[in-house]
Design an enzyme around this catalytic site. Structure first.
Site, mmCIF file in Angstrom:
data_model
loop_
_atom_site.group_PDB
_atom_site.id
_atom_site.type_symbol
_atom_site.label_atom_id
_atom_site.label_comp_id
_atom_site.label_asym_id
_atom_site.label_seq_id
_atom_site.Cartn_x
_atom_site.Cartn_y
_atom_site.Cartn_z
ATOM 1 N N HIS A 1 0.841 -1.198 0.000
ATOM 2 C CA HIS A 1 0.000 0.000 0.000
ATOM 3 C C HIS A 1 0.869 1.239 0.000
ATOM 4 O O HIS A 1 1.921 1.254 0.639
ATOM 5 C CB HIS A 1 -0.923 0.020 1.230
ATOM 6 C CG HIS A 1 -2.060 0.964 1.073
ATOM 7 N ND1 HIS A 1 -1.960 2.300 1.373
ATOM 8 C CD2 HIS A 1 -3.303 0.764 0.597
ATOM 9 C CE1 HIS A 1 -3.115 2.883 1.105
ATOM 10 N NE2 HIS A 1 -3.950 1.983 0.632
ATOM 11 N N ASP B 1 -7.875 -5.534 0.298
ATOM 12 C CA ASP B 1 -8.399 -6.405 -0.752
ATOM 13 C C ASP B 1 -8.005 -7.868 -0.571
ATOM 14 O O ASP B 1 -8.510 -8.735 -1.270
ATOM 15 C CB ASP B 1 -7.930 -5.900 -2.127
ATOM 16 C CG ASP B 1 -8.561 -4.565 -2.466
ATOM 17 O OD1 ASP B 1 -9.744 -4.395 -2.137
ATOM 18 O OD2 ASP B 1 -7.873 -3.697 -3.017
HETATM 19 N N1 CMC Z 1 4.194 -7.683 -4.805
HETATM 20 C C1 CMC Z 1 5.538 -7.635 -4.967
HETATM 21 N N2 CMC Z 1 6.275 -6.520 -4.809
HETATM 22 C C2 CMC Z 1 5.639 -5.385 -4.498
HETATM 23 C C3 CMC Z 1 4.249 -5.356 -4.307
HETATM 24 C C4 CMC Z 1 3.527 -6.560 -4.478
HETATM 25 N N3 CMC Z 1 2.199 -6.579 -4.316
HETATM 26 N N4 CMC Z 1 3.873 -4.096 -4.013
HETATM 27 C C5 CMC Z 1 4.985 -3.359 -4.004
HETATM 28 N N5 CMC Z 1 6.059 -4.144 -4.294
HETATM 29 C C6 CMC Z 1 7.462 -3.727 -4.312
HETATM 30 C C7 CMC Z 1 7.793 -2.980 -5.591
HETATM 31 O O1 CMC Z 1 8.240 -3.851 -6.607
HETATM 32 C C8 CMC Z 1 8.854 -2.028 -5.110
HETATM 33 O O2 CMC Z 1 10.068 -2.749 -4.990
HETATM 34 P P1 CMC Z 1 11.494 -2.033 -5.256
HETATM 35 O O3 CMC Z 1 11.622 -0.986 -4.190
HETATM 36 O O4 CMC Z 1 12.498 -3.116 -5.166
HETATM 37 O O5 CMC Z 1 11.398 -1.423 -6.632
HETATM 38 C C9 CMC Z 1 8.420 -1.662 -3.695
HETATM 39 O O6 CMC Z 1 7.654 -2.790 -3.260
HETATM 40 C C10 CMC Z 1 7.567 -0.399 -3.614
HETATM 41 O O7 CMC Z 1 6.464 -0.552 -4.506
HETATM 42 P P2 CMC Z 1 5.834 0.624 -5.331
HETATM 43 O O8 CMC Z 1 5.140 0.063 -6.518
HETATM 44 O O9 CMC Z 1 6.858 1.689 -5.573
HETATM 45 O O10 CMC Z 1 4.794 1.180 -4.261
HETATM 46 P P3 CMC Z 1 3.553 2.103 -4.579
HETATM 47 O O11 CMC Z 1 3.257 2.826 -3.318
HETATM 48 O O12 CMC Z 1 3.784 2.927 -5.785
HETATM 49 O O13 CMC Z 1 2.391 1.053 -4.927
HETATM 50 C C11 CMC Z 1 0.604 -0.497 -4.686
HETATM 51 C C12 CMC Z 1 1.400 0.649 -4.032
HETATM 52 C C13 CMC Z 1 -0.606 -0.772 -3.823
HETATM 53 C C14 CMC Z 1 0.125 -0.059 -6.068
HETATM 54 C C15 CMC Z 1 1.495 -1.759 -4.786
HETATM 55 O O14 CMC Z 1 1.878 -2.179 -3.498
HETATM 56 C C16 CMC Z 1 0.817 -2.907 -5.530
HETATM 57 O O15 CMC Z 1 0.896 -2.975 -6.756
HETATM 58 N N6 CMC Z 1 0.100 -3.836 -4.793
HETATM 59 C C17 CMC Z 1 -0.673 -4.870 -5.446
HETATM 60 C C18 CMC Z 1 -2.034 -4.314 -5.892
HETATM 61 C C19 CMC Z 1 -2.975 -4.105 -4.741
HETATM 62 O O16 CMC Z 1 -3.150 -4.961 -3.890
HETATM 63 N N7 CMC Z 1 -3.656 -2.931 -4.728
HETATM 64 C C20 CMC Z 1 -4.653 -2.608 -3.713
HETATM 65 C C21 CMC Z 1 -4.204 -1.481 -2.831
HETATM 66 S S1 CMC Z 1 -5.249 -1.323 -1.345
HETATM 67 C C22 CMC Z 1 -6.833 -0.940 -1.920
HETATM 68 C C23 CMC Z 1 -6.951 0.427 -2.496
HETATM 69 O O17 CMC Z 1 -6.529 1.398 -1.887
HETATM 70 O O18 CMC Z 1 -7.524 0.537 -3.571
#
Ligand code: CMC
Length: 430
Positions: free
Chosen positions: A313, A370
């Site tokens: 998140h 989720d």
């Molecule tokens: N699985 C594997 N690695 C992950 C995941 C994941 N689900 N989420 C983040 N990472 C890693 C990412 O690869 C990155 O690694 P590195 O620093 O080595 O490059 C690090 O963690 C930070 O991730 P980010 O993408 O820069 O973080 P963000 O804040 O931009 O993204 C997120 C947040 C929710 C989009 C992401 O965690 C994700 O894609 N999660 C899966 C989708 C999901 O469950 N979404 C629902 C969110 S909660 C409900 C809502 O609010 O709608």
């Protein structure tokens, strides 16, 4: 907006021999901000912040999140307490009006929800034009903007309509539209809303009653639905709420703005994740033979685009407080309903593997809302492609509250980020 802003003095920014002074302030929960509104005017520079990781776009009285500790409060009330003690309609009222309703306010709000629950009969025919496989989020978004065509007065900001009419109309009719979209997708006749049923019971009845069954709403399911919708109800400046406000900042009407928010929520990185969690768990069983280790390795592999859905998140760097409630509820509801779902066991195994793995710990990645909500929706008989629609119904009051706050913000302006251009400099076609 309440006046709880505290002046903390100033910060200095020095570049190229010039120093500018920027005001610093804090909100009621001690979050600090530098006011950079004068930055471009005084220096010619803009801030660069892709994904708005550090950008505060407003001051808000609605929802407070402490992502480090895992706190979520609507209008000061903790999410656990609200989910335990309130009905969704009361939380909707709270978000929109700022306080929980008294008995009379509750009755009036509920009566408005009831009297606004029908869709115009012409709208009923809109559903026929979609293919059976149409994703219900697309239909829902189309219905939200279509609704605005039936209320042209929405376009005239000089008309001071009772806000509860605008709000309950949307809350109630979107719930009806969601159930109609489902009935259309399975080829069943629609079921109209019923005046004797409360908000969640009415939805379940529209979803599951048919001319050939005698569907009775299970109170366990109705209570679970109330709680789930409360968990979804608001999440401050998330992607879809920001979209709703961005569209609204151009002067677009409330229903059109929310139609755009529904599209944003549909994305798999946002609300769409609840559908993708179940699909991921199903694939782990079918394609990976239930091998959680293999899935974890794929999620960690930077050459593999696969991510664990329902994990991570932007704001929570500890366990998502909504996920805590959702997990407890999932176990409780399945036990009460006597449902034994192998996906629940798999989800728990996956969660344990995530929590024990340094890749996830070092990046503060925990299960989010989720991860467990879909399993409860599934036990309730809600089909997988309707999960994000459930999220949208729940998020409706939050979007409305955020839109209203944006509209009434004396500092509000059209949302219009800047950019740093990196394309070709001027060139000629000859
Ligand atoms: N699985 C594997 N690695 C992950 C995941 C994941 N689900 N989420 C983040 N990472 C890693 C990412 O690869 C990155 O690694 P590195 O620093 O080595 O490059 C690090 O963690 C930070 O991730 P980010 O993408 O820069 O973080 P963000 O804040 O931009 O993204 C997120 C947040 C929710 C989009 C992401 O965690 C994700 O894609 N999660 C899966 C989708 C999901 O469950 N979404 C629902 C969110 S909660 C409900 C809502 O609010 O709608």
């Amino acid at each position: 907006m309440s006046d709880t802003i505290k002046d903390l003095g100033t910060a200095e920014l020095t570049f190229d021999g010039k120093t500018i002074i920027l005001p610093v302030f804090e909100g009621s929960e001690k979050e600090k901000a530098v006011d950079i509104r004068a930055l471009r005017k005084e220096t010619g520079m803009i801030t660069y912040d892709p994904g708005f990781m550090n950008t505060g776009c407003c001051k808000s009285d609605i929802t407070y999140i402490d992502g480090e500790v895992g706190i979520l409060r609507y209008r000061g009330y903790d999410i656990n307490e609200l989910a335990e003690n309130c009905e969704f309609v009361d939380v909707a009222y709270l978000l929109v009006h700022g306080s929980l309703p008294n008995k009379q306010q509750h009755t009036e709000f509920s009566e408005n929800l009831n009297s606004h629950s029908l869709l115009h009969e012409d709208m009923r025919h809109f559903f026929d034009a979609y293919p059976d496989h149409a994703h219900p989020m697309a239909t829902l978004s189309a219905m939200a903007v279509s609704l605005s065509t039936f209320y042209p007065e929405l376009e005239d900001s000089s008309i001071q309509e009772n806000i509860d009419f605008k709000v309950t109309r949307l809350l109630s009719k979107m719930r009806t539209a969601a159930a109609f979209a489902y009935k259309k997708s399975i080829g069943h006749p629609i079921v109209y809303p019923h005046h004797n049923l409360k908000y969640c019971e009415n939805f379940l009845n529209m979803m599951f009653r048919t001319p050939v069954n005698d569907y009775q709403v299970d109170p366990v399911v109705a209570t679970a639905l109330n709680k789930l919708l409360i968990l979804h109800a608001d999440h401050e400046q998330n992607c879809s709420a920001s979209v709703v406000k961005m569209v609204g900042s151009a002067g677009a009407n409330l229903y059109a703005s929310i139609s755009a928010g529904i599209c944003a929520l549909w994305g798999p990185l946002h609300g769409g994740a609840n559908q993708h969690v179940i699909e991921m768990l199903e694939r782990i069983i079918v394609e990976d033979d239930g091998d959680v280790k293999r899935v974890i390795e794929r999620a960690k592999d930077k050459n593999d685009p696969f991510r664990l859905m329902g994990v991570g998140h932007r704001v929570y760097k500890s366990y998502d407080p909504r996920a805590k409630v959702a997990k407890r509820m999932c176990k409780d509801v399945l036990a009460k309903m006597g449902v034994d779902d192998p996906l629940v066991e798999l989800a728990q195994e996956l969660e344990e593997a995530v929590l024990a793995d340094d890749y996830f710990a070092s990046r503060s990645l925990y299960p989010n809302i989720d991860f467990y909500t879909g399993l409860t929706y599934r036990a309730m008989g809600i089909p997988t492609d309707m999960f994000t629609v459930m999220f949208a119904i729940g998020r409706m009051p939050g979007w409305i509250a955020q839109w209203l706050e944006m509209r009434d913000d004396p500092h509000g302006r059209i949302g219009r980020p800047r950019q740093i251009y990196t394309g070709p400099t001027q060139r000629s076609v000859n």
